[in-house]
Structures are given as structure tokens and as C-alpha cells.
Design a protein around this motif. Structure first.
Motif, short mmCIF file in Angstrom:
data_model
loop_
_atom_site.label_atom_id
_atom_site.label_comp_id
_atom_site.label_asym_id
_atom_site.label_seq_id
_atom_site.Cartn_x
_atom_site.Cartn_y
_atom_site.Cartn_z
N GLY A 27 78.90 70.52 45.14
CA GLY A 27 77.78 71.28 45.71
C GLY A 27 77.51 72.56 44.93
O GLY A 27 76.35 72.94 44.72
N ILE A 28 78.59 73.22 44.49
CA ILE A 28 78.43 74.42 43.65
C ILE A 28 77.75 74.06 42.34
O ILE A 28 76.88 74.79 41.84
CB ILE A 28 79.81 75.07 43.40
N ILE A 29 78.13 72.92 41.78
CA ILE A 29 77.50 72.45 40.54
C ILE A 29 76.01 72.29 40.74
O ILE A 29 75.19 72.73 39.92
CB ILE A 29 78.13 71.11 40.10
N PHE A 30 75.61 71.65 41.85
CA PHE A 30 74.20 71.42 42.12
C PHE A 30 73.44 72.73 42.31
O PHE A 30 72.34 72.90 41.78
CB PHE A 30 74.05 70.53 43.36
N VAL A 31 74.03 73.65 43.06
CA VAL A 31 73.36 74.94 43.31
C VAL A 31 73.18 75.71 42.01
O VAL A 31 72.11 76.29 41.75
CB VAL A 31 74.17 75.77 44.33
N TRP A 34 73.99 64.12 42.44
CA TRP A 34 74.61 63.52 43.62
C TRP A 34 74.91 62.04 43.45
O TRP A 34 75.86 61.54 44.07
CB TRP A 34 73.73 63.77 44.85
N THR A 35 74.16 61.33 42.61
CA THR A 35 74.48 59.92 42.37
C THR A 35 75.85 59.80 41.70
O THR A 35 76.71 59.02 42.15
CB THR A 35 73.41 59.26 41.49
N LEU A 36 76.06 60.57 40.63
CA LEU A 36 77.34 60.51 39.92
C LEU A 36 78.46 61.17 40.71
O LEU A 36 79.60 60.69 40.69
CB LEU A 36 77.20 61.16 38.55
N SER A 37 78.15 62.26 41.43
CA SER A 37 79.18 62.94 42.21
C SER A 37 79.71 62.06 43.33
O SER A 37 80.93 61.96 43.54
CB SER A 37 78.63 64.24 42.79
N LEU A 38 78.80 61.40 44.06
CA LEU A 38 79.24 60.51 45.14
C LEU A 38 79.98 59.30 44.59
O LEU A 38 80.90 58.77 45.23
CB LEU A 38 78.03 60.07 45.97
N GLY A 39 79.59 58.85 43.39
CA GLY A 39 80.34 57.77 42.75
C GLY A 39 81.77 58.17 42.46
O GLY A 39 82.71 57.38 42.66
N ILE A 40 81.96 59.41 41.97
CA ILE A 40 83.31 59.90 41.69
C ILE A 40 84.11 60.07 42.97
O ILE A 40 85.30 59.73 43.03
CB ILE A 40 83.23 61.25 40.93
N LEU A 41 83.47 60.56 44.04
CA LEU A 41 84.19 60.83 45.28
C LEU A 41 84.51 59.57 46.07
O LEU A 41 85.59 59.46 46.66
CB LEU A 41 83.34 61.77 46.15
N LEU A 42 83.58 58.59 46.08
CA LEU A 42 83.72 57.44 46.97
C LEU A 42 84.13 56.15 46.27
O LEU A 42 84.60 55.22 46.92
CB LEU A 42 82.40 57.21 47.73
#
Length: 396
Positions: free
Chosen positions: A297-301, A45-53
Motif C-alpha cells: 500500500g505504501i508503494i502504491f501511495v 495491485w495485480t502483481l502485489s496480490l499475486g505475490i501475497l496470495l
């Protein structure tokens, strides 16, 4: 071709979820001396939110980290070879086991097809830029191939392949007695609690046993183990950022292509429902961000549901998805690019006819990998079924 657009996206999600999140969490867990299960949500989620935001900030950071990754890779391979020259772990060749390295090799180098559209959008579409883009991609693939082979070689110089290995004993030559018959060679079985075989069963990346052996048995090279851990953490972070950005780019491209035809009514509703302060945030951008969030989210699950499934996912699911994408869908896209309905489009640097004919190698090579993957999976299932049935009957 609409379905063909969605297959690379699903392949990217699998690739990110099964490889980079699991491998990255293991790399950072080794640095922090904790369980990688606790690192999975933080890493994802740290890297995912960085990519999204913060895509504008992430992009130059990724470029700098990529340069650092390349420099560290060359240094790490060279230093690991120096350590391996002192250890000189004996290796045994068994070409009947060439299948798994072959499948992993297709994943390691074949994933570039999902990144190329994202990178291509960053250059000017003229003849010179396209020519250098092709040269850089081919040069990068050649460099990665050589360094991957050297890295595997360096690891095998240090880490035992099997948990139990047979070593030939060396006997002193007795010259006082001449024997007419030769003495059969004697083998000693050596057990190692750290091996590539055990790491595969535990779903670990190969650097975990490598750093363990260097730290425990060759402490004067402990700084090499730290260097390897730092390199792997940076390398996987860069890979996740690049593939995650490519996935977001693919999602945005799909939405932009189908927005007017399928979601035009949302634009009309937007002005009535959304407040004036949110008018700049269009429904299309909001939808793209939401879909990308769901993809991460699918990646995390996927990662959290099987935290020890790194090898299985890489060897089975990801290789099947990626090889199908390149061997079938990319092949169809290449065939469609020369069709009559697309001849009116201007291509800055079209491939020569003789070079274009090489695209027939794609289904030959990658679909062979798919067929081999499926056959091996069925063979593994057929072997495991009797064992599971025997276990169930013994419990009754």
C-alpha cells in the motif's frame, strides 16, 4: 542490529515504489496507448496480490519470465545496435555530468543485496551450493553491467541527448583560392521535439523517446519498437515480482525473529477468539500478510502521489537509501559476522581472509555516492531557491 534489519526493508519499499511501479506503468501504458496514471493501480495491485496470495504459482512464473527477459535483453540490444548503425546519432561527451549515471548505476547493480537473502533461502546450505550461488551472483552482475553499458550506447546511437544541439556545418573546399587565414567553423542549432533531456524533465524512462523516434522517423523498424516495448514490460514485471517477493520474505523473517519475544500473547488469544476453521491460519501468518499488504500500500501511495517523479526518486531517494544500506549497514553486518559472539556458528563456505578484507571498499565506494548525492541535492536546492523567490515576488 535490529535497526539494520529494517533499513533494507525500507530501501526495498522505496525501490519498488519509485522505480518499478512508475517504470512498469509507463511501459504498459506505451503498449496500450494510454496514460500511465491509469495503469499504476492495476500494475501495482495485480502483481502485489499475486505475490501475497499465490506465491507458489508466482515463483515458477517468475523463473520462466526471468529466462525470457535475459533472452529478450540480448536480442533487443543487438537489434537496437543495428538500427543505431543506420541512424548514427551524434553524441557529445561531458564528463562533468558523470554524477547522475554514477548514482543510477549504483541503484541498477546494488539492488541485488536485497534479493540475495531471498534467493539464498531457496538453496541447500552446503559448500557446493554456496560456491555456485556466489558464482551465479557474480556472473549475473558482470553480465548485467556489460548489457547495461551496451544498452545505453545503443540508445545514444538513436535518441538525441539534448532538445537543442549544435551541429558543425561541413563546407565544400575551395581549391581555386588560397587563403592565408582560416575560416571559423560554423554551427547550426537543431531542435528536436524528442530527446533524453525532455524525457528526464517529464519523468519518463529512456525507452519512451527511443520507441517514439523509431516509430515516427524509421517506420520500417517499427517492429523493433514493439520488441523494445514488450521487453521492457516483461523486464520490469520480473523486477517487481522478484523485489516484491524479497520484501515479503524480509517481512516474514522479521516477524519470525521477534514473534516469540514480542507477540507470544497473541498466540494464546488466537485459540479463544478465532473460530475452529481458522485455526490453521496462525496469527503470525495473518500478521505477516497484513504487514506485507501495508508495505505494498505504501508503494502504491508513493507512486500515485508523484506519477512523474521516476527520475527524481531514482536519482535522489532510492540512490541515497540503497547506497546507505550497502555502504553502512551491510558493512556493519559483515563486521559483526566475524565477532566473538557469532564464531560458534558453522559457515558452509567462509570467505578467505584476503578476500574478506575487500569489504572495506563498501563504505569507501557507496558512502562516497551518498556524500555526492547529498551535496548535489543541497546544490540543486540552493540554485532553485532564488528562482522560486523571484517567481513569488513577481506574482505579488
Amino acid at each position: 542490529m535490529e535497526r539494520a534489519d529494517k533499513v533494507p526493508l525500507s530501501s526495498t519499499v522505496c525501490l519498488l515504489g519509485s522505480v518499478y511501479v512508475l517504470a512498469g506503468s509507463e511501459a504498459y501504458a506505451a503498449l496500450l496507448h494510454t496514460s500511465h496514471i491509469y495503469v499504476i493501480p492495476v500494475f501495482t495491485w495485480t502483481l502485489s496480490l499475486g505475490i501475497l496470495l499465490a506465491q507458489v504459482i508466482i515463483q515458477p512464473i517468475t523463473s520462466l519470465l526471468t529466462l525470457l527477459k535475459g533472452i529478450l535483453l540480448i536480442i533487443t540490444v543487438a537489434v537496437t545496435f543495428v538500427v543505431g548503425s543506420e541512424v548514427h546519432q551524434e553524441t557529445a561527451n561531458d564528463f562533468t555530468q558523470i554524477g547522475k549515471p554514477f548514482l543510477m548505476g549504483t541503484v541498477a547493480l546494488g539492488g541485488v543485496v536485497n534479493v540475495m537473502p531471498f534467493l539464498f533461502s531457496e538453496i541447500s546450505h552446503n559448500k557446493t551450493q554456496v560456491m555456485w550461488f556466489r558464482r551465479v551472483v557474480l556472473g549475473g552482475l558482470a553480465t548485467c553491467t556489460v548489457l547495461n553499458v551496451l544498452w545505453c550506447w545503443a540508445v545514444l546511437e538513436i535518441v538525441p541527448q539534448m532538445a537543442v544541439e549544435s551541429v558543425l556545418e561541413e563546407r565544400p573546399l575551395n581549391t581555386s583560392v588560397v587563403r592565408m587565414e582560416t575560416t571559423p567553423p560554423t554551427h547550426t542549432f537543431i531542435y528536436s521535439n524528442i530527446s533524453l533531456e525532455d524525457s528526464e524533465k517529464a519523468g519518463e524512462i529512456a525507452t519512451i523517446p527511443l520507441t517514439k523516434i523509431i516509430t515516427q522517423r524509421y517506420r520500417r523498424f517499427s517492429w523493433v519498437a514493439e520488441l523494445i516495448q514488450v521487453f521492457i514490460a516483461i523486464s520490469i514485471t520480473v523486477s517487481f515480482l522478484v523485489m516484491g517477493s524479497a520484501m515479503k520474505h524480509t517481512i516474514d523473517g522479521l516477524l519470525n525473529a521477534h514473534w516469540k519475544a514480542n507477540a507470544g500473547w497473541l498466540v494464546r488469544i488466537q485459540a479463544r477468539i478465532l473460530p475452529q476453521s481458522f485455526q490453521s491460519c496462525t496469527a503470525r501468518r495473518a500478521t505477516g500478510g497484513f504487514v506485507s499488504f501495508l508495505a505494498f500500500g505504501i508503494i502504491f501511495v508513493m507512486s500515485a502521489s508523484d506519477p512523474k517523479g521516476f527520475v527524481i526518486m531514482l536519482d535522489k531517494v532510492v540512490s541515497f537509501s540503497l547506497n546507505t544500506e550497502v555502504g553502512f549497514f551491510i558493512f556493519l553486518m559483515l563486521r559483526a559476522s566475524r565477532s566473538e559472539r557469532l564464531k560458534h556458528l558453522t559457515v558452509p563456505l567462509p570467505a578467505r581472509e584476503k578476500l574478506f578484507r575487500l569489504h572495506w571498499l563498501l563504505p569507501v565506494y557507496f558512502l562516497f555516492a551518498v556524500a555526492y548525492d547529498v551535496s548535489q541535492s543541497l546544490l540543486d536546492i540552493s540554485k532553485s531557491l532564488p528562482r522560486s523567490l523571484h517567481t513569488n515576488t513577481s506574482l505579488l
